[in-house]
Design a protein around this motif. Structure first.
Motif, PDB file in Angstrom:
ATOM      1  N   HIS A 154       8.666 -16.356  -4.501  1.00 44.78           N
ATOM      2  CA  HIS A 154       9.065 -14.962  -4.316  1.00 44.78           C
ATOM      3  C   HIS A 154       9.265 -14.284  -5.669  1.00 44.78           C
ATOM      4  CE1 HIS A 154      11.522 -11.640  -2.475  1.00 44.78           C
ATOM      5  NE2 HIS A 154      12.090 -11.696  -3.669  1.00 44.78           N
ATOM      6  N   LYS A 208      13.103  -2.063  -1.368  1.00 38.81           N
ATOM      7  CA  LYS A 208      12.957  -2.894  -0.170  1.00 38.81           C
ATOM      8  C   LYS A 208      11.490  -3.217   0.128  1.00 38.81           C
ATOM      9  CE  LYS A 208      16.011  -2.321   2.982  1.00 38.81           C
ATOM     10  NZ  LYS A 208      16.828  -1.826   4.134  1.00 38.81           N
ATOM     11  N   GLU A 211      10.494  -6.015  -2.020  1.00 41.30           N
ATOM     12  CA  GLU A 211      11.044  -7.286  -1.571  1.00 41.30           C
ATOM     13  C   GLU A 211      10.171  -7.891  -0.475  1.00 41.30           C
ATOM     14  OE1 GLU A 211      13.683  -9.280  -2.474  1.00 41.30           O
ATOM     15  OE2 GLU A 211      13.708  -8.006  -4.239  1.00 41.30           O
ATOM     16  N   TRP A 212       9.763  -7.062   0.464  1.00 38.02           N
ATOM     17  CA  TRP A 212       8.884  -7.556   1.517  1.00 38.02           C
ATOM     18  C   TRP A 212       7.556  -8.032   0.924  1.00 38.02           C
ATOM     19  CZ3 TRP A 212      10.509  -9.290   5.751  1.00 38.02           C
ATOM     20  CH2 TRP A 212      11.514  -8.664   6.500  1.00 38.02           C
ATOM     21  N   GLN A 213       7.030  -7.279  -0.025  1.00 37.01           N
ATOM     22  CA  GLN A 213       5.777  -7.674  -0.657  1.00 37.01           C
ATOM     23  C   GLN A 213       5.927  -9.027  -1.352  1.00 37.01           C
ATOM     24  OE1 GLN A 213       4.381  -5.229  -3.952  1.00 37.01           O
ATOM     25  NE2 GLN A 213       2.240  -5.635  -3.411  1.00 37.01           N
ATOM     26  N   ASP A 215       8.083 -11.398  -0.609  1.00 39.55           N
ATOM     27  CA  ASP A 215       8.181 -12.436   0.423  1.00 39.55           C
ATOM     28  C   ASP A 215       6.790 -12.863   0.894  1.00 39.55           C
ATOM     29  OD1 ASP A 215      10.910 -12.651   0.420  1.00 39.55           O
ATOM     30  OD2 ASP A 215      11.237 -11.708   2.365  1.00 39.55           O
ATOM     31  N   ASN A 216       5.952 -11.874   1.187  1.00 40.84           N
ATOM     32  CA  ASN A 216       4.641 -12.172   1.767  1.00 40.84           C
ATOM     33  C   ASN A 216       3.684 -12.797   0.750  1.00 40.84           C
ATOM     34  OD1 ASN A 216       5.358 -11.179   4.340  1.00 40.84           O
ATOM     35  ND2 ASN A 216       4.896  -9.083   3.733  1.00 40.84           N
ATOM     36  N   PRO A 261      15.989  -6.484   2.461  1.00 39.23           N
ATOM     37  CA  PRO A 261      15.784  -6.707   3.897  1.00 39.23           C
ATOM     38  C   PRO A 261      16.876  -7.620   4.460  1.00 39.23           C
ATOM     39  CG  PRO A 261      13.750  -7.024   2.647  1.00 39.23           C
ATOM     40  CD  PRO A 261      14.843  -6.902   1.648  1.00 39.23           C
ATOM     41  N   ASP A 265      15.842 -10.824   9.473  1.00 35.02           N
ATOM     42  CA  ASP A 265      14.495 -10.257   9.509  1.00 35.02           C
ATOM     43  C   ASP A 265      13.551 -11.043   8.600  1.00 35.02           C
ATOM     44  OD1 ASP A 265      15.342  -8.325  11.271  1.00 35.02           O
ATOM     45  OD2 ASP A 265      15.607  -6.769   9.742  1.00 35.02           O
ATOM     46  N   ARG A 266      14.062 -11.464   7.455  1.00 34.17           N
ATOM     47  CA  ARG A 266      13.224 -12.231   6.536  1.00 34.17           C
ATOM     48  C   ARG A 266      12.905 -13.608   7.148  1.00 34.17           C
ATOM     49  NH1 ARG A 266      15.705 -10.852   0.547  1.00 34.17           N
ATOM     50  NH2 ARG A 266      13.666 -11.579  -0.150  1.00 34.17           N
ATOM     51  N   ASN A 269      10.311 -13.108   9.865  1.00 40.57           N
ATOM     52  CA  ASN A 269       8.994 -12.842   9.281  1.00 40.57           C
ATOM     53  C   ASN A 269       8.321 -14.149   8.875  1.00 40.57           C
ATOM     54  OD1 ASN A 269       6.855 -11.251   7.967  1.00 40.57           O
ATOM     55  ND2 ASN A 269       7.809 -11.891   6.042  1.00 40.57           N
TER      56      ASN A 269
END
Length: 367
Positions: A154, A208, A211-213, A215-216, A261, A265-266, A269
């Protein structure tokens, strides 16, 4: 005294903001303490401040990144624990190789890294691909390399996407200029820079969506390096369980969930990614691992891990088999007590999971 690079030795205190879990509110001096009349000449040099900031950020991100890394180690300290450092060495080597498959520019700027002695659950990537992992993160995750790799992946995603560099240039000038106003230091950022920036070491500058980016993208890095596809969900399950209701005692008072996030939710995902990676054969929810819609295992708790966390790791190992094989091999118990599917070790059944041979037979029936 004039310095050639006024910020290169102090930017780290604000730059280490791509933290995996932590954030803080930007502290701006009380607006009532000053007005246009007492600002003096501080506004005159605002354009110059921005230019100097841009120069310093670029310096720390490129030619000065080694010097900057040394300052990071001075600022945060270094934990020489041999086990933790060996784990991080292996993770960094494997993730760097994984990243290079699709992003070869990492070879031009390989990561510098170290373990710091902070006991909170955190890791951060700063300018110049300089990265640090808190000692407390290893402790919380029981030195589980699969789970730690997802955290580090991450952070490396933040580095590859230049989230820190972009965030500093957008948010840090406000902090610096406000501090100049309050300090009555005129136009000399150099005089107050160290004190101001040291107080903003964990300022949150990552959005945010970023952060999602991370994670993925970090998921792809970790799985590409051969780590358990379920470890990302397992990390967040463990975090939720250990954190409990009292965030401040767990990660410190600067933890701000509104800036990141939500943990559940994380986790969810990452759980969905287990299913996707298995080509929709494996699902994990509430500690139950299903294959082709049929329950294989309700994972039991152990002394060091909850059943819910174990289920994500078991599901991740199964997902790897379904991802890599068109014909699913036979299950069996190996001499090391692991349940295997072909060459893939899945997990060691406990007494509370059920009879190992029963689980083998069940898996062979539903796979």
């Amino acid at each position: 005294m004039t310095r050639k690079h006024p910020y290169k030795a102090v930017m780290l205190c604000a730059a280490c903001a791509a933290a995996f879990t932590l954030s803080t509110f930007l502290i701006i001096p009380n607006a009532a303490a000053f007005s246009l009349d007492n600002l003096g000449g501080s506004l005159i040099g605002v354009a110059a401040y921005y230019a100097r900031l841009d120069f310093s950020v670029n310096y720390c991100d490129n030619d000065g990144r080694g010097e900057y890394f040394n300052k990071m180690k001075e600022q945060y300290g270094v934990d020489a624990d041999p086990t933790k450092n060996a784990i991080l060495d292996d993770i960094m080597a494997r993730l760097s190789s994984s990243i290079a498959q699709n992003d070869p520019k990492i070879r031009e700027k390989p990561y510098n890294y170290f373990v710091n002695p902070d006991k909170s659950f955190n890791a951060f990537c700063s300018l110049g691909h300089n990265l640090s992992v808190n000692s407390g993160l290893f402790d919380l995750l029981n030195n589980n390399e699969d789970e730690i790799a997802f955290v580090v992946g991450h952070e490396m995603a933040h580095g590859q996407q230049e989230h820190v560099k972009k965030g500093i240039k957008k948010s840090l000038p406000i902090n610096i200029i406000a501090s100049v106003w309050g300090s009555q230091a005129g136009s000399s950022l150099e005089i107050i820079g160290i004190d101001v920036l040291a107080k903003q070491a964990d300022a949150n500058i990552i959005t945010k969506p970023q952060e999602w980016q991370a994670d993925n993208i970090g998921y792809d890095y970790a799985v590409g390096a051969g780590y358990n596809p379920g470890a990302g969900a397992a990390v967040w399950q463990r975090f939720i369980e250990k954190m409990g209701k009292d965030r401040s005692n767990f990660v410190g008072e600067i933890f701000s969930p509104s800036d990141h996030p939500k943990e559940a939710d994380r986790r969810d995902n990452y759980s969905q990614k287990i299913t996707q990676y298995s080509n929709n054969h494996v699902t994990v929810k509430d500690g139950i691992v299903k294959i082709n819609g049929k329950e294989f295992l309700h994972a039991a708790n152990t002394e060091i891990m909850s059943g819910d966390e174990r289920a994500f790791l078991i599901g991740g190992a199964l997902a790897a088999v379904y991802h890599n094989n068109t014909t699913i091999p036979q299950a069996y118990i190996g001499s090391n007590n692991y349940l295997y599917l072909g060459n893939q070790d899945i997990f060691i059944p406990t007494v509370n999971d059920g009879d190992p041979q029963f689980l083998v037979n069940k898996l062979n029936m539903i796979k």
